[in-house]
Design a protein around this motif. Structure first.
Motif, PDB file in Angstrom:
ATOM      1  N   ALA A 115     -22.391  10.274 -16.855  1.00  0.00           N
ATOM      2  CA  ALA A 115     -22.349   9.412 -15.671  1.00  0.00           C
ATOM      3  C   ALA A 115     -23.747   8.910 -15.306  1.00  0.00           C
ATOM      4  CB  ALA A 115     -21.728  10.169 -14.506  1.00  0.00           C
ATOM      5  N   LYS A 116     -24.730   9.796 -15.373  1.00  0.00           N
ATOM      6  CA  LYS A 116     -26.107   9.394 -15.051  1.00  0.00           C
ATOM      7  C   LYS A 116     -26.616   8.350 -16.040  1.00  0.00           C
ATOM      8  CE  LYS A 116     -27.515  13.733 -12.828  1.00  0.00           C
ATOM      9  NZ  LYS A 116     -28.405  14.917 -12.929  1.00  0.00           N
ATOM     10  N   GLU A 117     -26.293   8.526 -17.323  1.00  0.00           N
ATOM     11  CA  GLU A 117     -26.751   7.567 -18.335  1.00  0.00           C
ATOM     12  C   GLU A 117     -26.110   6.196 -18.133  1.00  0.00           C
ATOM     13  OE1 GLU A 117     -25.907   9.356 -22.082  1.00  0.00           O
ATOM     14  OE2 GLU A 117     -27.560  10.805 -21.970  1.00  0.00           O
ATOM     15  N   VAL A 118     -24.831   6.187 -17.766  1.00  0.00           N
ATOM     16  CA  VAL A 118     -24.139   4.916 -17.522  1.00  0.00           C
ATOM     17  C   VAL A 118     -24.745   4.209 -16.312  1.00  0.00           C
ATOM     18  CG1 VAL A 118     -21.942   3.874 -16.834  1.00  0.00           C
ATOM     19  CG2 VAL A 118     -21.981   5.646 -18.593  1.00  0.00           C
ATOM     20  N   LEU A 119     -24.992   4.959 -15.247  1.00  0.00           N
ATOM     21  CA  LEU A 119     -25.547   4.359 -14.031  1.00  0.00           C
ATOM     22  C   LEU A 119     -26.977   3.876 -14.252  1.00  0.00           C
ATOM     23  CD1 LEU A 119     -24.077   6.880 -11.445  1.00  0.00           C
ATOM     24  CD2 LEU A 119     -23.400   4.498 -11.793  1.00  0.00           C
ATOM     25  N   LYS A 120     -27.714   4.584 -15.085  1.00  0.00           N
ATOM     26  CA  LYS A 120     -29.061   4.129 -15.423  1.00  0.00           C
ATOM     27  C   LYS A 120     -28.993   2.806 -16.174  1.00  0.00           C
ATOM     28  CE  LYS A 120     -33.299   5.541 -17.814  1.00  0.00           C
ATOM     29  NZ  LYS A 120     -33.961   6.616 -18.621  1.00  0.00           N
ATOM     30  N   LEU A 121     -28.018   2.707 -17.089  1.00  0.00           N
ATOM     31  CA  LEU A 121     -27.823   1.466 -17.835  1.00  0.00           C
ATOM     32  C   LEU A 121     -27.421   0.323 -16.903  1.00  0.00           C
ATOM     33  CD1 LEU A 121     -27.688   0.163 -20.677  1.00  0.00           C
ATOM     34  CD2 LEU A 121     -25.290   0.863 -20.776  1.00  0.00           C
ATOM     35  N   ALA A 122     -26.666   0.662 -15.848  1.00  0.00           N
ATOM     36  CA  ALA A 122     -26.220  -0.358 -14.890  1.00  0.00           C
ATOM     37  C   ALA A 122     -27.284  -0.676 -13.842  1.00  0.00           C
ATOM     38  CB  ALA A 122     -24.945   0.111 -14.199  1.00  0.00           C
ATOM     39  N   GLY A 123     -28.323   0.152 -13.778  1.00  0.00           N
ATOM     40  CA  GLY A 123     -29.368  -0.060 -12.779  1.00  0.00           C
ATOM     41  C   GLY A 123     -28.920   0.309 -11.382  1.00  0.00           C
ATOM     42  N   LEU A 124     -28.064   1.331 -11.272  1.00  0.00           N
ATOM     43  CA  LEU A 124     -27.528   1.747  -9.977  1.00  0.00           C
ATOM     44  C   LEU A 124     -27.893   3.203  -9.706  1.00  0.00           C
ATOM     45  CD1 LEU A 124     -23.943   0.186 -10.283  1.00  0.00           C
ATOM     46  CD2 LEU A 124     -25.854  -0.698  -8.923  1.00  0.00           C
ATOM     47  N   PRO A 125     -28.209   3.553  -8.449  1.00  0.00           N
ATOM     48  CA  PRO A 125     -28.541   4.942  -8.112  1.00  0.00           C
ATOM     49  C   PRO A 125     -27.299   5.828  -8.135  1.00  0.00           C
ATOM     50  CG  PRO A 125     -28.538   3.583  -6.145  1.00  0.00           C
ATOM     51  CD  PRO A 125     -28.374   2.649  -7.292  1.00  0.00           C
ATOM     52  N   PRO A 126     -27.380   7.033  -8.713  1.00  0.00           N
ATOM     53  CA  PRO A 126     -26.213   7.923  -8.812  1.00  0.00           C
ATOM     54  C   PRO A 126     -25.636   8.337  -7.467  1.00  0.00           C
ATOM     55  CG  PRO A 126     -27.960   8.637 -10.288  1.00  0.00           C
ATOM     56  CD  PRO A 126     -28.553   7.584  -9.399  1.00  0.00           C
ATOM     57  N   ASP A 127     -26.481   8.355  -6.399  1.00  0.00           N
ATOM     58  CA  ASP A 127     -26.000   8.839  -5.105  1.00  0.00           C
ATOM     59  C   ASP A 127     -25.495   7.726  -4.191  1.00  0.00           C
ATOM     60  OD1 ASP A 127     -28.433   7.673  -4.775  1.00  0.00           O
ATOM     61  OD2 ASP A 127     -29.277   9.253  -3.490  1.00  0.00           O
ATOM     62  N   LYS A 128     -25.377   6.516  -4.700  1.00  0.00           N
ATOM     63  CA  LYS A 128     -24.898   5.417  -3.865  1.00  0.00           C
ATOM     64  C   LYS A 128     -23.397   5.536  -3.642  1.00  0.00           C
ATOM     65  CE  LYS A 128     -25.050   0.470  -3.093  1.00  0.00           C
ATOM     66  NZ  LYS A 128     -25.780  -0.777  -3.333  1.00  0.00           N
ATOM     67  N   ASN A 129     -22.961   5.212  -2.436  1.00  0.00           N
ATOM     68  CA  ASN A 129     -21.541   5.270  -2.097  1.00  0.00           C
ATOM     69  C   ASN A 129     -20.802   4.110  -2.780  1.00  0.00           C
ATOM     70  OD1 ASN A 129     -18.970   5.112  -0.753  1.00  0.00           O
ATOM     71  ND2 ASN A 129     -19.852   6.345   0.898  1.00  0.00           N
ATOM     72  N   PRO A 130     -19.718   4.399  -3.533  1.00  0.00           N
ATOM     73  CA  PRO A 130     -18.989   3.325  -4.230  1.00  0.00           C
ATOM     74  C   PRO A 130     -18.484   2.230  -3.292  1.00  0.00           C
ATOM     75  CG  PRO A 130     -18.278   5.471  -5.007  1.00  0.00           C
ATOM     76  CD  PRO A 130     -19.163   5.718  -3.832  1.00  0.00           C
ATOM     77  N   SER A 131     -18.138   2.600  -2.063  1.00  0.00           N
ATOM     78  CA  SER A 131     -17.607   1.608  -1.122  1.00  0.00           C
ATOM     79  C   SER A 131     -18.667   0.601  -0.682  1.00  0.00           C
ATOM     80  CB  SER A 131     -17.019   2.306   0.104  1.00  0.00           C
ATOM     81  OG  SER A 131     -18.025   3.023   0.802  1.00  0.00           O
ATOM     82  N   LYS A 132     -19.936   0.902  -0.940  1.00  0.00           N
ATOM     83  CA  LYS A 132     -21.029   0.015  -0.530  1.00  0.00           C
ATOM     84  C   LYS A 132     -21.454  -0.944  -1.642  1.00  0.00           C
ATOM     85  CE  LYS A 132     -21.335   2.235   3.403  1.00  0.00           C
ATOM     86  NZ  LYS A 132     -20.893   1.594   4.669  1.00  0.00           N
ATOM     87  N   LEU A 133     -20.767  -0.899  -2.771  1.00  0.00           N
ATOM     88  CA  LEU A 133     -21.161  -1.750  -3.888  1.00  0.00           C
ATOM     89  C   LEU A 133     -20.848  -3.219  -3.610  1.00  0.00           C
ATOM     90  CD1 LEU A 133     -19.926   0.329  -6.980  1.00  0.00           C
ATOM     91  CD2 LEU A 133     -22.284   0.022  -6.210  1.00  0.00           C
ATOM     92  N   THR A 134     -21.755  -4.076  -4.014  1.00  0.00           N
ATOM     93  CA  THR A 134     -21.510  -5.516  -3.926  1.00  0.00           C
ATOM     94  C   THR A 134     -20.760  -5.976  -5.183  1.00  0.00           C
ATOM     95  OG1 THR A 134     -23.579  -6.087  -5.039  1.00  0.00           O
ATOM     96  CG2 THR A 134     -23.653  -5.790  -2.637  1.00  0.00           C
TER      97      THR A 134
END
Length: 377
Positions: free
Chosen positions: A128-147
């Motif tokens: 999960a951390k590797e995928v989020l790093k590839l996406a440029g997103l912080p692991p602790d961000k709330n999914p409901s806050k995604l644009t």
């Protein structure tokens, strides 16, 4: 019972339930459906659909009383059932953007890392951390806050990440070679039948299993065209057979290597069953399978395995027929010689003993019927 299906949770929503008196809950299940259409025009296809269905559900009794008063009965041939599929999470490479958005909207997780771990199969914290790093997103961000842009970035990362484990094939429920053969014998009564279940494979992150079979002789008759029964998750595919990848594979195989001069002119039927969480249909009509290399490879391998057993069966059968002709020829000459000697010597030689020895020598006495051995191989 009246119900709807919650497509987000893949669960039934019961709207109305009635219990009928005097009927055991374990006795049977009745499903009633109502259709409007031109039955005389569709009759042939409807009966054919039921006939082909009876092959892949040999454990079910099927009865059909049509609008013209004709009763069609397809009795079961076995009480055995295929293994039930297991429930599983989505594979990350198998989701589309719309599904990803629905998962994000319905999740109660509070971080992107926990969202990926909880909602996708075979995804641990490290992945999960590797995928989020590839996406440029912080692991602790709330999914409901995604644009929308961030959701798109996450989707792109899921598609491009290369270290995901293959999807779990336990979500599939193949028929199995024994049940496949049982259904074919019941409906077609062939002289030979061989079914094969290929190992699980993957295409575009979707697991699939190919089952193939070949039936020959018996009640099967040559029709001048390739006889191919195709199934997708046990649903018969009746239309556009010549557009299907299975048809093209059969056309390009050199069947003379397997003792078949021409599939069109011999009493042979081919069967291909594809079990998958996403069957690779070519069109929205879902009538034929696309030429996906991974799927095509499994279909061809399965058919060739069946064909090798057919070649062995035909070789034994034709040898038996040849030996029988030889025996009949020798028998005729033995009788002529015996009659001639009887006229000359006044005594008939023991030709029956010679014929019996000839039977043993050419194998006629032990030729037997290879059908059971071939079918169960």
């Amino acid at each position: 019972m009246t119900m709807n299906i919650d497509i987000k949770r893949n669960e039934p929503v019961v709207l109305d339930r009635k219990i009928l008196k005097g009927i055991s809950r374990s006795s049977f299940t009745i499903v009633e459906s109502y259709f409007e259409g031109n039955y005389p025009r569709a009759k042939k296809k409807i009966v054919e659909y039921l006939h082909q269905t009876a092959i892949v559900v040999p454990y079910a009794d099927i009865s059909f009383l049509d609008p013209e008063g004709n009763l069609y009965v397809f009795p079961r041939s076995t009480d055995a059932m295929p293994e039930r599929p297991k429930e599983s999470l989505f594979h990350p490479k198998g989701v589309d953007l719309e599904l990803l958005q629905r998962l994000i909207e319905s999740t109660n997780t509070r971080t992107l890392k926990s969202f990926l771990v909880r909602h996708f199969q075979r995804v641990g914290e490290r992945t999960a951390k590797e995928v989020l790093k590839l996406a440029g997103l912080p692991p602790d961000k709330n999914p409901s806050k995604l644009t929308k842009e961030e959701i798109s970035s996450l989707f792109h990362a899921l598609k491009t990440y290369t270290k995901f484990l293959p999807p779990d094939p336990s979500v599939l429920s193949p028929l199995g070679a024994d049940l496949f053969e049982s259904g074919i014998r019941k409906e077609l009564q062939p002289e030979f039948v061989k079914a094969v279940q290929r190992p699980p494979s993957v295409y575009e992150a979707h697991p699939f299993i190919v089952e193939t079979a070949i039936a020959y002789g018996g009640q099967i008759r040559a029709t001048g065209e390739i006889q191919l029964y195709r199934y997708a998750n046990r649903i018969p595919l009746l239309y556009d057979v010549s557009s299907d990848v299975s048809y093209h594979i059969i056309k390009r195989i050199d069947w003379s290597n397997y003792g078949i001069k021409s599939p069109e002119d011999e009493p042979i039927v081919f069967f291909v069953h594809i079990v998958s969480t996403k069957v690779p249909f070519k069109t929205v009509g879902k009538e034929f399978i696309a030429n996906v290399p991974e799927v095509a490879r499994e279909i061809e391998l399965g058919l060739r395995i069946c064909a090798r057993d057919l070649r062995l069966f035909l070789s034994r059968k034709r040898r038996k027929e040849l030996l029988k002709k030889r025996y009949e020829l020798f028998k005729m000459y033995y009788q002529i010689i015996a009659e001639t000697l009887e006229e000359l010597l006044g005594e008939r030689p023991p030709v029956e003993n010679l014929l019996h020895k000839l039977k043993v020598d050419i194998g006629e006495e032990y030729g037997g019927d290879n059908r059971g051995k071939e079918e169960s191989s």
